[in-house]
Enzyme design. Structure first.
Site, PDB file in Angstrom:
ATOM      1  N   LYS A  42       0.843  -1.203   0.000  1.00  0.00           N
ATOM      2  CA  LYS A  42       0.000   0.000   0.000  1.00  0.00           C
ATOM      3  C   LYS A  42       0.877   1.251   0.000  1.00  0.00           C
ATOM      4  O   LYS A  42       1.923   1.275   0.670  1.00  0.00           O
ATOM      5  CB  LYS A  42      -0.899  -0.026   1.241  1.00  0.00           C
ATOM      6  CG  LYS A  42      -1.967   1.061   1.298  1.00  0.00           C
ATOM      7  CD  LYS A  42      -2.832   0.911   2.556  1.00  0.00           C
ATOM      8  CE  LYS A  42      -3.946   1.937   2.634  1.00  0.00           C
ATOM      9  NZ  LYS A  42      -4.765   1.778   3.869  1.00  0.00           N
ATOM     10  N   SER A  57      -9.754   1.794   3.027  1.00  0.00           N
ATOM     11  CA  SER A  57      -8.902   2.581   2.180  1.00  0.00           C
ATOM     12  C   SER A  57      -7.892   1.771   1.378  1.00  0.00           C
ATOM     13  O   SER A  57      -7.375   2.249   0.378  1.00  0.00           O
ATOM     14  CB  SER A  57      -8.153   3.604   3.019  1.00  0.00           C
ATOM     15  OG  SER A  57      -7.239   2.969   3.894  1.00  0.00           O
ATOM     16  N   SER A  67      -9.913  -0.632   7.139  1.00  0.00           N
ATOM     17  CA  SER A  67      -9.305  -0.393   5.820  1.00  0.00           C
ATOM     18  C   SER A  67      -8.643  -1.605   5.184  1.00  0.00           C
ATOM     19  O   SER A  67      -8.267  -1.545   4.018  1.00  0.00           O
ATOM     20  CB  SER A  67      -8.286   0.745   5.900  1.00  0.00           C
ATOM     21  OG  SER A  67      -8.944   1.984   5.900  1.00  0.00           O
TER      22      SER A  67
END
Lengths: 95, 477
Positions: free
Chosen positions: B60, B135, B159
């Protein structure tokens, strides 16, 4: 709690943001919606309940006082937007 | 079976696959589908042929990889080059992992759809008109699309788990403190936790083994047994005690998801686990507590973006105006909203009524968890109230978006381990089951997750097939 333009402008100063008029209008609406929702916690009886700031035991963590390898100066300064030599250049703090 | 459809463990144990074939398989897959999925912010150039089978992983874009861009999907960090490796990235490199690139996300991990990325939205491989969740939407979509077998994400209020549920993959948020956050760009420091995505529970357990461990650079990281996360995977679940909170199965939950959850629970009971309904009244307050605490921590953490030391800088003769111009231009609407809310709840006159009160309510919520965990080993329920929604459907209504995380937020507030495992399909889209356990009982959580995975036999390649056949676009007609 009712969020109005005056409060939003005060918060902008604290948060170092300047919103456009349009952004302010949307912010007032969104903040009012969100605060109305979170104020639900007012229903709870929290008398005598201690706060939890972190789930790990709050303690001071020290390391041994010994020299360690850190970031080299060149690397540490690599992302600096404005430099003069090996210094970070900063605008005037007045005004 | 194609190589890109295989799990990390299957590739590792397969004897007749060459190292270069593995690399080719995933790079080719990325070339084939990335235009549709848009899971990555940066894709690293293919390095020369490895001698051993590369352990392919995506990271990420809020986790630092030395010498590479780390943008947090924000204009304010668009050209930021990480000067060092995050601890977890260092551990991946030491263990021979091959990072193919950095995945898309909601700006600074604030969001539940990846639409808050300053660059572009990511698409759900199961239906490209829909969001992958957020997210960590890029990581979840990349794993679901077969672009990588593994990915790292971060989970502050769901997330990892929510996008895992939306994309039909496994997403695991370990106990807060078990994995160093050093080199993870801070959002809500008392809630943030790094964790993994995979197409099997076994893979996510193995990945956790690699990245876990205490170290000095994160003073909240803990020594408590760098245990073997895989050690209980195959333990029979007979006699284990599971609680289902009534509050998780209320009207807010989609009927189709509820049916899937109940079906799975019957199977778990058939295996001899004891399942009982409980009431956890504080669950209805978790989202309210979170949306005081998380923005407060965020407003404090994001004060570092000032255009002086790194990141975007809009120069002005006055430092104060330089700060303002930089932040106005660098932050997107959701980030500004959270900074404003956090600034409000921490400001003089409101601190006691909001921030302090939320921290007290957090204590009460943790106590409720402890009470239930004194009688049960697990708390189980849905991961999300709905299946993946359409791109654009909720982006104008922040509160509606926040309510996506009603089931995932409690685990972050309590710092407990939680996983989402896919259990079935509703309206052609995946559904996740969430399993929560006691602090440090991560191996136990993975145990039940593994058992559920064996029972439901979910097809992890379903998203890849729909993507390849263009079936994901049909509801656009």
């Amino acid at each position: 709690m009712k969020v109005d333009r005056e409060l939003v402008r005060h918060l902008e100063i604290l948060a170092r943001l300047t919103l456009t008029e349009e952004e302010e209008m949307k912010m007032i609406k969104d903040m009012n919606d969100i605060l109305a929702y979170v104020e639900k916690i007012g229903e709870l009886d929290l008398h005598g309940v201690e706060p939890t700031y972190t789930v790990v035991e709050a303690r001071t963590v020290l390391r041994k006082d010994e020299v360690r390898k850190g970031l080299a100066q060149k690397m540490a300064l690599a992302n600096v937007p404005a430099k003069k030599g090996n210094f970070i250049k900063v605008s005037s703090i007045q005004g | 079976m194609k190589i890109y459809e295989m799990t990390y463990s299957e590739i590792e144990t397969s004897k007749d696959i060459r190292p270069d074939e593995v690399l080719d398989a995933f790079y080719n897959r990325i070339t084939d589908v990335e235009d549709k999925v848009k899971a990555f912010i940066s894709i690293y150039e293919r390095r020369e042929n490895p001698k051993t089978k590369p352990k392919i992983i995506a990271v990420k874009d809020n986790i630092l990889v030395e010498g590479k861009k780390t943008t947090c999907a924000s204009k304010i960090l668009e050209s930021f080059i990480a000067p060092y490796d995050a601890t977890v990235v260092g551990k991946l490199k030491e263990n021979g992992f091959y990072i193919v690139g950095k995945t898309n996300m909601d700006e600074f991990a604030m969001g539940s759809s990846t639409e808050n990325s300053a660059f572009f939205p990511t698409h759900n491989p199961w239906s490209i008109s829909r969001v992958p969740g957020g997210s960590s939407g890029g990581s979840a979509a990349a794993v679901a699309a077969g672009e990588v077998p593994l990915a790292l994400g971060s989970d502050t209020g769901g997330s990892i788990r929510q996008p895992a549920a939306f994309c039909g993959v496994v997403g695991f948020k370990p106990t807060y403190g078990l994995i160093s956050r050093y080199g993870l760009v801070a959002f809500g420091s008392s809630l943030d936790q790094i964790g993994g995505f995979a197409r099997s529970v076994e893979d996510v357990a193995k990945l956790s083994n690699i990245i876990a461990g205490k170290e000095d650079l994160d003073s909240t990281s803990l020594n408590n047994s760098v245990e073997d996360f895989t050690r209980l995977l195959k333990r029979p679940i007979k006699g284990l005690k599971i609680a289902i909170p009534r509050e998780f199965m209320s009207n807010a939950l989609d009927k189709g998801i509820k049916d899937q959850i109940e079906k799975t629970i019957y199977k778990v009971e058939d295996e001899g686990a004891v399942v009982e309904e409980v009431s956890m009244k504080m669950m209805d307050y978790a989202t309210a507590i979170y949306y005081i605490i998380a923005p407060a921590e965020a407003s404090s953490n994001l004060s570092r973006y000032d255009g002086v030391r790194y990141g975007l800088s809009k120069s002005d003769p006055s430092l104060k105006h330089q700060y303002m111009k930089t932040r106005d231009a660098g932050f997107g609407p959701e980030v500004k909203r959270r900074i404003m809310i956090g600034t409000f709840t921490l400001s003089a006159g409101y601190y006691e009524a909001y921030f302090e009160k939320a921290q007290r309510a957090r204590t009460k919520l943790i106590k409720e968890f402890n009470d239930v965990f004194s009688k049960y080993d697990y708390i189980v329920g849905p991961t999300t109230p709905t299946v993946a929604f359409k791109i654009g459907e909720k982006v104008e209504n922040p509160l509606q978006m926040y309510l996506q995380d009603i089931y995932t937020i409690p685990a972050n507030l309590a710092g407990i381990p939680a996983i989402s495992v896919p259990i079935g399909i509703v309206d052609g889209l995946p559904v996740g089951l969430q399993i929560m356990g006691k602090r440090f009982k991560d191996a136990e959580v993975l145990n039940l997750a593994y058992a559920v995975e064996q029972m439901v036999n979910f097809d992890y390649t379903g998203g890849m097939k729909k993507l390849d056949e263009g079936l994901g676009d049909e509801d656009e007609k």
